[in-house]
Design an enzyme around this catalytic site. Sequence first.
Site, PDB file in Angstrom:
ATOM      1  N   LYS A 153       0.901  -1.284   0.046  1.00 14.96           N
ATOM      2  CA  LYS A 153       0.253  -0.137   0.072  1.00 14.96           C
ATOM      3  C   LYS A 153       0.948   1.221   0.171  1.00 14.96           C
ATOM      4  CE  LYS A 153      -4.173   2.039   2.275  1.00 14.96           C
ATOM      5  NZ  LYS A 153      -4.929   1.774   3.583  1.00 14.96           N
TER       6      LYS A 153
ATOM      7  N   SER B 297      -9.968   1.858   2.418  1.00 15.48           N
ATOM      8  CA  SER B 297      -8.902   2.574   1.465  1.00 15.48           C
ATOM      9  C   SER B 297      -7.709   1.645   0.958  1.00 15.48           C
ATOM     10  CB  SER B 297      -8.310   3.884   2.495  1.00 15.48           C
ATOM     11  OG  SER B 297      -7.342   3.022   3.349  1.00 15.48           O
TER      12      SER B 297
ATOM     13  N   SER C  65      -9.961  -0.432   6.688  1.00 14.34           N
ATOM     14  CA  SER C  65      -9.430  -0.506   5.269  1.00 14.34           C
ATOM     15  C   SER C  65      -8.608  -1.492   4.741  1.00 14.34           C
ATOM     16  CB  SER C  65      -8.365   0.739   5.282  1.00 14.34           C
ATOM     17  OG  SER C  65      -9.149   2.201   5.045  1.00 14.34           O
TER      18      SER C  65
HETATM   19  N1  GLN Z   1     -13.189   4.170   5.933  1.00 15.41           N
HETATM   20  C1  GLN Z   1     -12.688   4.509   7.213  1.00 15.41           C
HETATM   21  C2  GLN Z   1     -12.266   5.794   6.967  1.00 15.41           C
HETATM   22  O1  GLN Z   1     -12.538   6.521   6.061  1.00 15.41           O
HETATM   23  C3  GLN Z   1     -11.492   3.402   7.341  1.00 15.41           C
HETATM   24  C4  GLN Z   1     -10.373   3.869   6.722  1.00 15.41           C
HETATM   25  C5  GLN Z   1      -9.404   3.223   7.163  1.00 15.41           C
HETATM   26  O2  GLN Z   1      -9.397   2.164   7.703  1.00 15.41           O
HETATM   27  N2  GLN Z   1      -8.128   3.584   6.834  1.00 15.41           N
HETATM   28  O3  GLN Z   1     -11.843   6.721   7.999  1.00 15.41           O
END
Ligand code: GLN
Length: 424
Positions: free
Chosen positions: A29, A104, A128
């Site tokens: 990532k 994400s 994410s």
């Molecule tokens: N969708 C959640 C957010 O936008 C989780 C994102 C994540 O785990 N980085 O914060």
Amino acid sequence: MNELNAFVTRETVDPGEEGALSGATVAVKDNISTRNLRTTCGSAMLAEYVPPYDATVVERLLGAGATVVGKTNMDEFGMGTTTETSAFGPTRNPADPDRVPGGSSGGSAAAVAAGEADLALGSDTGGSIRCPAAFCGVVGIKPTYGLVSRYGLVAYANSLEQIGPFAPTVAEAAELLDVIAGVDERDATTRAPRREGESYAAAASGDVEGLSIGVPAELVEGADERVIETFETALSELEAEGASIEEVSLDSLSYAVEAYYVIAMSEASSNLARFDGVRYGPATESDGNWNEAFAAVREAGFGEEVKRRILLGTYALSAGYHEKYYEKAQDARAWIAEDFDSALSEVDVLASPTMPVLPPRLGESLEDPLRMYLIDANTVPVNLANLPAISVPAGEAEGLPVGLQLIGPAFGEETIIRAASALA
Ligand code: GLN
């Protein structure tokens, strides 16, 4: 398969050594630092940023013989649930290119699902890893807070996030976890729960005889019917193999999304202050006025979702509102952790659909951020309680993957890996 847009940067880094992952390709990532390899966090702010060092997890990958094949697309700084907030364009879902891969860490999940990498690393602040694993039909693990070093992970909300693995099967995800887990002197929050000679991969036995599974009603109610049906079919499979299933209730969970977003945005507003055009970010023309230069680089470098979160987080932490929002959210966090503790003293693991919906179509959720935040309802409680969880493919509904989430007690990775390995 370039049209999936799973990678921001495709570049191969060969391992210096032989090891447990020799021959395996791993996608990383793009918020995990890689030495001499651009690390953008999906942001225009870091479009040209090349880190001078490797994150601990990357050192461990290369030390175990893995070949890094590139850096994967993501929501900007991890802020999103669809990989559409990336400054490098959205990633598509290999199961249906008109739909999002989740986020994400959408690029990592899509790369593994499409066979563009054998394995991948993501990060999970509020879902994410588990969300894109569910939407793309692969396995993803969010480790217990402190199991995996965050050294070299670009921070979004430090108190919530962990790096974790993606793989086609539970056994392969566990092998990757074996490589990255463990104490790191450069991250003081890391712990060493494993006894000498134990491995997570060995826990993937597929044996669920005698395992008790609790299903929190709060995490099933309100989900899409087709998701519930697929989830229940997978549960009956586990029951047929000797697990027992019971319904449980955790009242605190209805406050999780609100508490999560207050805490995550507050931490984000502070973490992202470093992107000021001096330490990081493109330098801008200025006549020496610091406030103007700072504003100009952030205006140009950050996308809409990131700006929204910095504003809301700054507000929640400001004098006069701190008690009203941030402290209340911390109280809810403590209550959620207690609720999980008591539920997990009655059953071995908790199960729920990973995501309450099928993967949305591209563009669908961008117009309504609040609706996007709400689809994180089943994943964010786990981060608030610092617990481990896995998303494993449960089956398909209308040809689209559905994920089943298993949540375990702190450092109970073996138990969720054992349970999940009965399904994939
Ligand atoms: N969708 C959640 C957010 O936008 C989780 C994102 C994540 O785990 N980085 O914060």
